[in-house]
Design an enzyme around this catalytic site. Structure first.
Site, PDB file in Angstrom:
ATOM      1  CG  ASP A  15      39.114  30.259  31.388  1.00 26.18           C
ATOM      2  OD1 ASP A  15      39.773  30.611  30.386  1.00 26.18           O
ATOM      3  OD2 ASP A  15      37.878  30.094  31.390  1.00 26.18           O
ATOM      4  CE  LYS A  68      37.161  29.150  24.637  1.00 27.72           C
ATOM      5  NZ  LYS A  68      36.215  29.697  25.596  1.00 27.72           N
ATOM      6  CD  GLN A 109      32.622  29.942  26.333  1.00 21.87           C
ATOM      7  OE1 GLN A 109      33.547  29.224  25.978  1.00 21.87           O
ATOM      8  NE2 GLN A 109      32.725  31.262  26.361  1.00 21.87           N
TER       9      GLN A 109
END
Ligand code: NDP
Length: 284
Positions: A121, A54, A98
């Site tokens: 997300d 990322k 995460q």
């Protein structure tokens, strides 16, 4: 006729190039650099790789990335405090925590603590609600990646029978909503579905998000279907999907491989959502 292979690596690279171009324009126009904060708790090796990927993707498209690596024993309160600080930072437009988080932390509590306008997300209930009512701002990244693969492989949506095997909150349900928004007739299957092969065989678009190696066999695929294999299963044969690729390729019009299909798309869509968050942060 053998199916066309949908090249997720190529599509992902194209999308990241598009985001890089849009980002350059955005920076020039507004003097703002999109910023993504990635929070990692603990030392799970797979999570470390995902976070590094990322960061690399952020650098590639011209974003700032801010990494927060916390020890495995970090408590929920401490993590929530960090999320709050990130919610308040003007240079952070997207926040990604995460997963999985260590067991002492309630993941939902943390995900729900993220400002929905920074929830790149797309997991916050506010963003799930927006998806349900067709006012999506941040589509969850893997489902959004699946939609891009379908669009860019010339799959027709309106009136198509779309069958999704799997009903998880991160893949099955959101991809069903995105397909519905494109006027597909959508069926969601799961472990209690009766006579699964008869349902999947009717699919013009078949999405497998199950987590069982090669469970979609050739006889479950209809002639001319577009098959998207979301599964990532580590087996003695290496990484395999949820679809028997060789057998399904004999029937399908187009199909994604594993690896190199859906996998590379998730990060590209995260970049796109982060740019969107930066755009939405501008004063109106
Ligand atoms: P979950 O385990 O959360 O959900 C699996 C779903 O499959 C459930 O709805 C379950 O049904 C259903 N299912 C299980 N067995 C059967 C069966 N025999 N017949 C029909 N349905 C069945 O998985 P995820 O959605 O999180 O992930 C699915 C796969 O996609 C995994 O391999 C995962 O690694 C991969 N993945 C890949 C990503 C990528 O970027 N490429 C991102 C996310 C996931 P029920 O609800 O009834 O239990």
């Amino acid at each position: 006729m053998a199916a066309t292979i949908i090249d997720g690596k190529q599509v992902s690279s194209d999308i990241r190039a598009e985001v890089a171009q849009d980002t350059a324009r955005f920076k020039e126009q507004h003097g703002v650099t999109p910023g993504l904060a990635v929070v990692l708790v603990g030392e799970d090796p797979a999570s470390q790789v995902y976070v590094r990927n990322k960061e690399n993707a952020c650098a590639e498209v011209g974003f700032n990335s801010f990494k927060f690596a916390l020890p495995g024993e970090t408590g929920e309160e401490e993590l929530l405090k960090l999320v709050d600080e990130l919610n308040d930072r003007a240079d952070v437009h997207g926040i990604l925590v995460q997963l999985p988080l260590p067991e002492q932390i309630d993941s939902n509590k943390v995900l729900y603590g993220i400002n929905p306008d920074k929830d790149v997300d797309g997991f916050h209930p506010v963003n799930v609600g927006r998806l349900v009512i067709g006012e999506t701002i941040f589509p969850p990244c893997t489902p959004a990646g699946i939609m891009e693969l379908l669009k860019r492989s010339g799959t027709g949506f309106t009136g198509a029978n779309a069958v999704i095997v799997g009903r998880s909150n991160i893949v099955g349900k959101p991809v069903a909503l995105l397909l519905l928004a494109e006027n597909c007739t959508v069926t969601i299957c799961h472990s209690r579905t009766k006579d699964l092969p008869s349902v999947t065989r009717d699919a013009d678009i078949l999405v497998a998000a199950v987590g069982v190696p090669k469970m979609i066999t050739g006889d479950m695929v209809g002639e001319g279907a577009t098959v998207i294999d979301v599964g990532v299963n580590r087996t003695d044969e290496g990484l395999v999907g949820d679809v028997d690729f060789a057998a399904a390729s004999e029937k399908a019009r187009a199909i994604t491989p594993v690896p190199g299909g859906v996998g590379p798309m998730t990060i590209a869509m995260l970049m796109r959502n982060t740019l969107r968050a930066a755009e939405l942060s501008l004063p109106v």
